[in-house]
Write a protein that holds these residues in place. Structure first.
Motif, short mmCIF file in Angstrom:
data_model
loop_
_atom_site.label_atom_id
_atom_site.label_comp_id
_atom_site.label_asym_id
_atom_site.label_seq_id
_atom_site.Cartn_x
_atom_site.Cartn_y
_atom_site.Cartn_z
N LEU A 64 0.83 -1.20 0.00
CA LEU A 64 0.00 0.00 0.00
C LEU A 64 0.88 1.26 0.00
CD1 LEU A 64 -2.71 1.42 0.19
CD2 LEU A 64 -2.61 1.15 2.68
N LEU A 65 1.93 1.23 0.80
CA LEU A 65 2.82 2.40 0.84
C LEU A 65 3.48 2.62 -0.52
CD1 LEU A 65 4.30 4.64 2.36
CD2 LEU A 65 5.99 2.94 3.08
N GLN A 66 3.95 1.54 -1.11
CA GLN A 66 4.61 1.69 -2.41
C GLN A 66 3.61 2.16 -3.47
OE1 GLN A 66 8.08 1.06 -3.05
NE2 GLN A 66 7.41 2.28 -4.81
N TYR A 67 2.36 1.61 -3.39
CA TYR A 67 1.34 2.01 -4.34
C TYR A 67 1.00 3.50 -4.20
CZ TYR A 67 -3.31 2.46 -6.44
OH TYR A 67 -4.40 2.88 -7.16
N CYS A 68 0.83 3.94 -2.99
CA CYS A 68 0.52 5.36 -2.78
C CYS A 68 1.67 6.25 -3.20
CB CYS A 68 0.18 5.60 -1.30
SG CYS A 68 -1.37 4.83 -0.76
N TYR A 69 2.89 5.77 -2.97
CA TYR A 69 4.06 6.56 -3.39
C TYR A 69 4.11 6.66 -4.91
CZ TYR A 69 8.91 8.08 -3.88
OH TYR A 69 10.04 8.77 -4.21
N ASP A 70 3.79 5.56 -5.61
CA ASP A 70 3.76 5.59 -7.07
C ASP A 70 2.71 6.56 -7.57
OD1 ASP A 70 5.78 3.75 -7.13
OD2 ASP A 70 4.46 2.03 -7.43
N ARG A 71 1.55 6.57 -6.91
CA ARG A 71 0.51 7.54 -7.28
C ARG A 71 1.00 8.97 -7.06
NH1 ARG A 71 -5.03 6.15 -7.20
NH2 ARG A 71 -5.47 8.02 -5.97
N LEU A 72 1.72 9.17 -5.98
CA LEU A 72 2.23 10.51 -5.65
C LEU A 72 3.16 11.02 -6.76
CD1 LEU A 72 2.76 12.88 -3.67
CD2 LEU A 72 4.59 11.49 -2.68
N LEU A 73 3.94 10.14 -7.31
CA LEU A 73 4.92 10.56 -8.32
C LEU A 73 4.27 11.08 -9.60
CD1 LEU A 73 7.66 7.77 -8.04
CD2 LEU A 73 7.61 10.02 -6.97
N VAL A 74 3.07 10.60 -9.90
CA VAL A 74 2.48 10.96 -11.18
C VAL A 74 1.49 12.12 -11.06
CG1 VAL A 74 2.78 8.65 -12.08
CG2 VAL A 74 0.62 9.25 -10.99
N TRP A 75 1.09 12.47 -9.85
CA TRP A 75 0.16 13.58 -9.73
C TRP A 75 0.88 14.89 -10.01
CZ3 TRP A 75 -3.78 11.13 -10.42
CH2 TRP A 75 -4.33 10.16 -9.59
N PRO A 76 0.21 15.81 -10.70
CA PRO A 76 0.81 17.13 -10.92
C PRO A 76 0.75 17.95 -9.63
CG PRO A 76 -1.40 17.09 -11.82
CD PRO A 76 -1.12 15.69 -11.35
N PRO A 77 1.56 19.00 -9.51
CA PRO A 77 1.52 19.82 -8.29
C PRO A 77 0.12 20.36 -8.06
CG PRO A 77 3.44 20.38 -9.63
CD PRO A 77 2.60 19.45 -10.45
N GLY A 78 -0.31 20.28 -6.82
CA GLY A 78 -1.65 20.76 -6.50
C GLY A 78 -2.21 20.03 -5.30
N GLU A 79 -3.51 20.14 -5.10
CA GLU A 79 -4.15 19.55 -3.93
C GLU A 79 -4.03 18.03 -3.93
OE1 GLU A 79 -8.12 20.88 -3.59
OE2 GLU A 79 -7.61 23.01 -3.34
N SER A 124 10.18 17.78 -6.72
CA SER A 124 9.37 17.43 -7.89
C SER A 124 8.58 16.15 -7.65
CB SER A 124 10.28 17.28 -9.11
OG SER A 124 9.56 16.83 -10.21
N LYS A 125 9.17 15.20 -6.93
CA LYS A 125 8.50 13.93 -6.69
C LYS A 125 7.39 14.05 -5.67
CE LYS A 125 12.56 11.01 -7.63
NZ LYS A 125 13.55 10.10 -7.01
N THR A 126 7.68 14.74 -4.56
CA THR A 126 6.75 14.71 -3.43
C THR A 126 5.84 15.92 -3.38
OG1 THR A 126 8.31 15.86 -1.97
CG2 THR A 126 8.50 13.47 -2.13
N GLY A 127 6.23 17.04 -3.97
CA GLY A 127 5.44 18.26 -3.86
C GLY A 127 5.65 18.99 -2.55
N LEU A 128 6.53 18.46 -1.66
CA LEU A 128 6.82 19.11 -0.38
C LEU A 128 7.78 20.27 -0.60
CD1 LEU A 128 7.27 15.91 1.81
CD2 LEU A 128 5.22 17.32 1.57
N SER A 129 7.73 21.27 0.25
CA SER A 129 8.54 22.47 0.04
C SER A 129 9.97 22.30 0.54
CB SER A 129 7.89 23.66 0.75
OG SER A 129 7.86 23.44 2.15
N PHE A 130 10.15 21.59 1.68
CA PHE A 130 11.48 21.40 2.28
C PHE A 130 12.20 22.75 2.44
CE2 PHE A 130 10.93 17.18 0.17
CZ PHE A 130 10.99 16.40 1.31
N ARG A 131 11.50 23.72 2.94
CA ARG A 131 12.09 25.06 3.02
C ARG A 131 13.28 25.09 3.98
NH1 ARG A 131 9.28 30.07 5.91
NH2 ARG A 131 10.54 29.19 7.59
N HIS A 132 13.11 24.48 5.17
CA HIS A 132 14.21 24.48 6.13
C HIS A 132 15.40 23.69 5.60
CE1 HIS A 132 11.84 26.58 9.02
NE2 HIS A 132 10.94 25.59 9.17
#
Length: 1435
Positions: free
Chosen positions: A236-251, A414-422
């Motif tokens: 499930l984790l790997q599946y959700c991660y694969d889905r995350l990779l293909v979604w464009p930036p956004g909600e 690009s992969k996760t959509g997270l900002s990682f500002r710090h």
């Protein structure tokens, strides 16, 4: 109503009976009748549907059953009927079957008939599994899963939901993978499709429709097996991660990232050792400080995954002193996890828990972390490694690592959509800090932009403030640096590093007292901290010493060992590798203790430790330069350049440092690596545009690389600085003139180069190199003038060279270049033999000396016998020599000078080989200057040349020129050896045009024309500008009989050859003269100018080459240079006659006869009639039968045609000369002899006729008429004879004869065959004269115009008719004059045979001053141009 009811029942019974009797049509009819009466009759619907089904009408039956279910949804009969229909249709209507089965199962459930309920469901699922698609089977399984209306009723009878969910998940997972691959394969072939974009697009499309995540979650919720649950949690984790990779930036991407992060954190919470989850949970955290991570989680990670890359970095960091986390208890350091974790770990099956390696030393720790980070894919690992390397001050490694981290951060965003500002801020701070110190200050601009980026959203960042302060400090903007450092100090008041740095900036600003107090305050706390602060303590102690050093700058204070010196030593005790302290100690020892040895060691140690120590590097480089150790100078300069201290960053106020680049350029210049030297000097000049020595070095580098124009500009810039008061120049400045002179010489401006050399010599007479350069420039100028045809200048420069050589310093007389220059100067006289009398023998005597037994002149003397006797005396020379004394002296002086060069170059193998090579060519030149009959055999000179070339080959066998020269000298003696030599030369250098040409010449000599042609062709392709290759091609064409092609090739060779080439001039002149003789219409005068020039140069080079001198006179005769032709022939006759009288050689007699005949003709043309008569008589006498008999007896005879022409020329010349001296009888006798010997030659007859007519008596004139009529009878198309008869008839007013002559003239005019343009002009003039004078004086002008028009009509391409029309004046005359000029320009060579006089006449006819001047230039000997000029000027 009762009847109707009864009737309906009766109909229903009838329908039922029909069904029982299987009368389906009757049943259908009965049921329809009922339904017509009662549309809501449930039984009628059932009977009708059943009958339709039996009639094989499933669609109508299905519709009817559905209508029945609508009437009674809770009745099972209609649903059973539907299911039967659906079962027979296999998998076509599984969706409808599922709905019907569920409804029937619910009816059984409500009726509490669980068995039938289960049977109904099982039957449907079996049919979906066996006959439906995989996706339909998955949907069918939903009936037996929680959420189905019948699940609770059948819960005990159905399989466990976990098993059903697992089946569904497996099917869906497999199908989705297959679908993704299929769609990618289909869409990747589209035009413009990219595989990455297609993959993302397809996955996004599939994942939007996917229910796999739901199935995984349900499976995890219902499964009882922990191991299986963990497996599907991982999936499930790997599946959700694969889905995350293909979604464009956004909600969507943000929501999916939260899901993934929650799943990973849940696994970490339950301590499930799934590395992917732990990596996400750790690496996706975005904290400002490293200490905000949960150290327990980090240590558990190390326990679970001891072989991972992140573990290596984590373990190394957690055990280091820089770690902000509390240290772990030693007993637990090897424990993997707690007992609970061990119970859940999968490692139990492997026989025990894994252990984690703990580094014990700093070296092991660094090695372990470096190994881990090299393959790590973790943001935390990058931050930990950067923190540790920053602590170790490994700034270069940190720069490379953080650049890699930024790329990884970009990828993770690009992969996760997270900002990682710090995280980005942390990486920027690490990178910026490293860039401040790495190759400072090269990267300060980039570092400042990184710090500014952090400060933009976090103005209180201590690390950013410190970094900006350090940058301003390096850029010498001390106020700004203090501002930022104090702001950082307010944030962290106990930071000793910031305190010391702020104090140091004040010292750099000049506030040494305040800085001293602040630095002293830091010493005690740093000392208490012990070993961890040793480096900072050493830095502080040095800086305190620096403040003391500058507070009291007196010599006594600086020499005091208790002052700054003591702090420098204390700094080294704290940190033995602190470079600035070594620099200060070096300055102390060099400037105050005067201990250069210890100072040099300090400077060297400072540079070894830090290339940024510019002061140490400069002093060390100067020390090495004083020793001439340029390799070490280059090493030191390169280290400084690589440090980045040289060039200030863009926008910096700090001045650059140019000396390392200039020193690097000098070192590279000494290695003759000119390209690198140019780059270095250019870089130095960009930093310091007024660096005089850099300009000089740049000019010298350009000169060495052959870029002479650029070199000139560089030297001129240096010379501008010499006169500038703002530039301080150390050392002398004469070298710029010397370099400029060399550049001018390379550019061929020898006069300017010589002038510059003389300016240098005037002030520096002891500079041997300049003296040698001046001699070489003089000689090169002389040889260049020789090639360009400036023979007088060449001789003058050669004499000037020898004069300077006699006055030169004695030291340079022992150099190879000196004697080579002397030899080259002497060789000029043997090349220009017409000036050999100017050879300065007295100067050469002073140079060579008078010791004939001197060892300097003994080289090959046993072969050539050349000593100093001939040069130092005016005595008799050897008998084999037949040339003049001066020529012999010049040749032997050249040989002796080369021998002296051999002697002085004995210690230099290459120069020794070249000296023998030069002597070989000098010997060969002496051999070629001998007379032809002596050159046919092997002479001492030729033998000496072969010996010299052999010796040069022995010394340097790999030189192709030596082999080529040996082949040349052996060609006339041993062709086989010569061929081997040429082949060997070409083996060493196959692109040698000289060797290919010489091989071709040897092949011609041996009669192999094919090989010769190929060799010459190869030479041409190798060097198209090598003239002798074209000469060789011309010779092959001449041998093959193509004289025209040969002449063209010789002409091309003449265009590209230099003026000293003898073969080109000889072959070209001879080919042109042969062409003149063979041309039926003659050759334009302009075509003779180049052959005359070639022969005039040949006469200057070889004045005793009589055959070509004779040819020269014949061409001069054709250009009306009669006086010069006579002078040339007089010299030839005197030389030939003297030779004949001395040797009685019949060849000399033959040459004398030919020269006398031609000389007589030149005398006649020049107006020297008496000399012409005497010379012609002499030629006739020598060529009479008696003299001719002597030639026959000697075996050398003049061919009959040659003798006839010779005597004819002499007789005609004598006759004309006698006529012009009023000796008419003798003239007539001479012409009678001409006619007799020439057997009535028409041209001779015409001359005799004109003389006879000129006598005036009737008898002579009648005789003239008879002779002309006789010629016409024998040669009816002889134009001159017909024209003379026309003139005689006109003068005699003989109408009958005149009519016949006019007809003949008109016939000749109309015919182009055998009539030249000049003869056409004569015909037109005679006809116009006859028309004007003989056929009517009243309309004479009109008749003359008619004749001119006829000329134009018959010969529009000739200018004569047009010119005559132009004489008539008016507008038509101007048009005719312009047309005559255009026609004449098209008719001259090479497009036509029109002569120069005709072109000049056309120019003169236009009536303009400019055209008249051109006419004079075209034909200065003609009258038309001068007349036209007079008329134009006079108006």
């Amino acid at each position: 109503m009762s009847n109707t009811g009864v009737s309906t029942k009766a109909l229903l019974r009838a329908a039922a009976d029909a069904v029982k009797q299987q009368k389906w049509d009757a049943a259908i009819e009965a049921a329809n009748t009922v339904l017509q009466k009662d549309a809501k009759s449930y039984q009628a619907q059932l009977f009708l549907a059943f009958a339709l089904d039996k009639k094989n009408k499933p669609d109508e039956a299905e519709t009817t059953f559905l209508a029945a279910t609508a009437l009674k949804p809770a009745d099972s009969q209609a649903w059973q009927g539907l299911i039967k229909i659906y079962q027979r249709q296999a998998g076509r209507k599984l969706k409808q079957y599922q709905y019907a089965a569920l409804k029937l199962a619910e009816i059984y459930r409500d009726a509490d008939d669980m068995h039938k309920c289960q049977v109904t469901v099982d039957a449907f699922i079996d049919q979906a599994r066996t006959q439906g698609e995989r996706q339909q089977y998955v949907e069918a399984l939903d009936l037996i899963l929680p959420g189905s209306p019948i699940y609770q009723a059948l819960e005990g009878r159905l399989p466990r939901p976990s098993r059903t969910y697992e089946i569904q998940a497996q099917i869906v997972e497999t199908d989705e993978k297959k679908r993704i691959n299929t769609l990618i394969g289909e869409r990747r072939t589209r035009i413009g499709a990219r595989i990455n974009d297609v993959t993302v697009e397809v996955k996004r499309e599939v994942y939007r429709q996917s229910r796999l995540g739901y199935l995984f979650r349900q499976l995890i919720n219902w499964v009882f097996d922990d191991e299986l649950r963990r497996t599907y949690e991982e999936k499930l984790l790997q599946y959700c991660y694969d889905r995350l990779l293909v979604w464009p930036p956004g909600e969507e991407k943000e929501r999916e990232a939260n899901i993934v992060q929650k799943l990973a954190n849940d696994m970490v919470i339950i301590r499930h050792p799934f590395k992917f989850a732990w990596d996400i949970a750790i690496n996706w955290q975005d904290h400002k400080e490293i200490g905000e991570w949960d150290v327990t989680v980090l240590r558990q990670y190390c326990s679970f995954f001891p072989d991972s890359d992140l573990n290596r970095v984590l373990m190394g960091f957690l055990t280091s002193t820089v770690s902000p986390f509390p240290k772990e208890v030693p007993e637990d350091s090897t424990s993997v996890a707690s007992d609970d974790a061990q119970d859940e770990s999968e490692d139990d099956e492997d026989g025990g828990a894994k252990t984690t390696y703990v580094p014990l030393t700093e070296e092991d720790r660094l090695l372990m972390m470096t190994e881990g980070i090299s393959t790590a894919d973790s943001l935390l690992a990058y931050r930990l490694m950067a923190e540790y390397q920053q602590y170790l001050e490994e700034h270069e490694s940190n720069v490379e690592l953080m650049r890699k981290a930024l790329e990884h951060l970009k990828s993770e965003r690009s992969k996760t959509g997270l900002s990682f500002r710090h995280t980005q801020d942390a990486i920027s701070l690490y990178l910026g800090t490293a860039l401040v110190f790495y190759q400072s200050p090269r990267h300060h601009q980039e570092a400042k932009s990184l710090f500014d980026g952090v400060l933009a959203h976090e103005p209180s960042s201590t690390s950013a403030l410190i970094g900006v302060g350090l940058i301003y400090e390096e850029e010498e903007q001390y106020d700004e640096a203090i501002n930022f450092l104090e702001r950082a100090l307010m944030r962290d008041p106990d930071n000793l590093r910031v305190k010391t740095e702020a104090a140091w900036v004040r010292a750099l600003k000049g506030d040494f007292e305040t800085s001293k107090v602040e630095l002293e305050a830091c010493i005690t706390p740093l000392t208490k901290k012990g070993q961890p602060s040793k480096e900072l303590l050493a830095q502080t102690q040095y800086r305190l010493g620096y403040c003391i050093w500058n507070l009291d700058t007196s010599k006594s204070a600086r020499k005091r060992r208790t002052g700054a010196y003591a702090y420098f030593l204390e700094a080294l005790k704290s940190n033995l590798n602190y470079a600035p302290a070594y620099t200060s100690l070096g300055v102390y020892y060099a400037d105050y203790i005067k201990d250069k040895k210890r100072a040099r060691r300090c400077f060297q140690k400072a540079v070894e430790l830090s290339p940024s120590e510019v002061v140490s590097a400069e002093r060390l480089a100067r020390s090495f330069a004083d020793d001439g150790d340029w390799d070490r100078v280059e090493l030191v300069a390169q280290r400084v350049v690589d440090s980045g201290k040289v060039k200030p960053p863009p926008g910096s106020k700090r001045k650059g440092i140019s000396w390392p680049l200039a020193a690097l350029g000098v070192a590279e210049l000494n290695k003759q690596d000119y390209h690198k030297a140019i780059v270095s000097f250019q870089a130095a000049l960009r930093i310091s545009p007024n660096d005089y020595h850099a300009w000089v070095g740049l000019g010298e580098s350009y000169h060495g690389s052959g870029r002479y124009i650029a070199a000139t500009k560089a030297i001129m810039n240096a010379q501008k600085l010499e006169g500038s008061a703002d530039v301080e120049i150390s050392g002398e400045t004469w070298f710029t003139k010397f370099i400029l002179a060399q550049i001018k010489g390379e550019l061929g401006d020898f006069d300017e180069a010589i002038s510059l050399y003389r300016e240098v010599i005037a002030d520096h007479a002891d500079e041997e190199g300049v003296a040698i350069a001046l001699m070489q420039a003089l000689v090169e100028n002389a040889l260049d003038s020789l090639e360009k045809g400036f023979f007088g200048k060449s001789v003058a420069l050669a004499i000037e060279t020898l004069e300077f050589a006699t006055q030169a310093h004695s030291a340079i007389k022992e150099t190879f270049n000196f004697w080579k220059s002397v030899a080259d100067a002497c060789s000029v006289f043997s090349s220009i033999q017409s000036r050999v009398s100017d050879f300065p023998a007295n100067l050469v005597r002073d140079l060579i000396g008078r010791d004939d037994a001197a060892p300097e002149y003994q080289a090959v003397r046993d072969i050539d016998g050349v000593g100093i006797a001939v040069v130092i005396t005016d005595g008799v020379f050897p008998e084999v020599e037949t040339l003049g004394v001066d020529l012999t002296k010049a040749l032997q002086a050249t040989i002796l000078a080369h021998k002296r060069a051999i002697y002085v170059s004995a210690n230099d193998v290459h120069a020794h080989a070249v000296a023998y090579y030069n002597l070989g060519w000098a010997e060969y030149q002496a051999h070629t200057c001998l007379s032809l009959h002596l050159r046919k055999k092997s002479t001492t000179y030729l033998k000496a040349a072969m010996a010299c070339f052999k010796r040069s080959i022995e010394l340097e066998a790999g030189n192709s020129e030596f082999w080529n020269a040996f082949g040349v000298v052996t060609s006339p003696i041993n062709p086989a050896v010569a061929q081997h030599s040429f082949v060997r030369s070409l083996h060493l250098n196959e692109r040698s045009a000289h060797a290919w040409t010489n091989l071709g010449t040897l092949s011609l000599m041996e009669g192999d024309d094919r090989v010769a042609y190929d060799a010459f062709t190869r030479a041409q392709s190798t060097d198209p500008d090598y003239s002798h290759a074209w000469l060789g091609q011309g010779l092959t064409a001449l041998i093959s009989g193509d004289a025209g092609k040969a002449r063209e090739l010789f002409a091309h060779a003449m265009e590209i050859v230099d003026s000293s080439s003898l073969p080109a001039r000889r072959l070209y002149a001879v080919s042109m003269f042969d062409h003149i003789l063979a041309s039926p219409t003659g050759v334009p005068i302009a075509s003779l100018l180049q052959p005359i020039l070639a022969l005039s140069q040949l006469q200057a080079l070889r004045p005793l080459d009589l055959a070509y001198g004779h040819l020269y006179s014949l061409l001069q005769e054709r250009t009306n240079e009669n006086v010069r032709a006579a002078a040339t022939l007089e010299s030839i006759c005197s030389t030939t006659e003297a030779n004949y009288e001395e040797t009685q050689n019949t060849q000399s007699l033959n040459n004398l006869i030919l020269a006398k005949a031609d000389l007589a003709r030149s005398y006649l043309a020049a107006g020297s009639y008496k000399k012409a008569i005497l010379t012609a008589e002499r030629a006739i006498h020598l060529s009479n039968d008696a003299s001719y008999a002597k030639l026959l007896a000697a075996g050398r005879e003049l061919i009959a045609e040659e003798r006839q022409k010779l005597r004819l020329s002499a007789h005609v010349t004598m006759g004309l000369a006698q006529y012009y001296t009023n000796k008419l009888d003798e003239a007539l006798a001479s012409f009678e002899a001409v006619i007799e010997e020439s057997e009535g030659n028409p041209d001779a007859v015409c001359i005799l006729a004109q003389v006879l007519w000129a006598t005036g008596d009737e008898e002579s004139r009648e005789r003239a008429r008879e002779l002309l009529f006789d010629v016409i009878s024998r040669a009816p198309h002889h134009v001159q004879s017909v024209c003379l008869l026309g003139v005689i008839a006109l003068l005699d007013a003989d109408e009958e004869s005149l009519e016949a002559v006019v007809q003949e003239l008109q016939a000749l005019r109309a015919s182009d065959e055998g009539v030249t343009p000049s003869e056409q002009s004569q015909l037109g003039e005679v006809l116009r004269a006859i028309a004007a004078l003989g056929q009517g004086k009243d309309n004479a002008e009109e008749l003359a115009t008619n004749q001119a028009q006829v000329n134009v009509m018959l010969h529009p391409y000739l200018p004569h008719g047009w010119s005559e029309l132009a004489v008539r004046g008016g507008n038509e005359g101007e048009v005719a004059a312009a047309t005559a000029l255009r026609v004449a320009l098209k008719g001259v060579a090479p497009r036509g045979d029109l002569e120069a006089e005709d072109l000049a006449r056309a120019y003169a006819g236009t009536g303009t001053v400019a055209d008249a001047q051109i006419a004079v230039m075209v034909s200065p000997w003609g009258k038309s141009g001068w007349r036209g000029l007079v008329d134009a000027v006079m108006g």
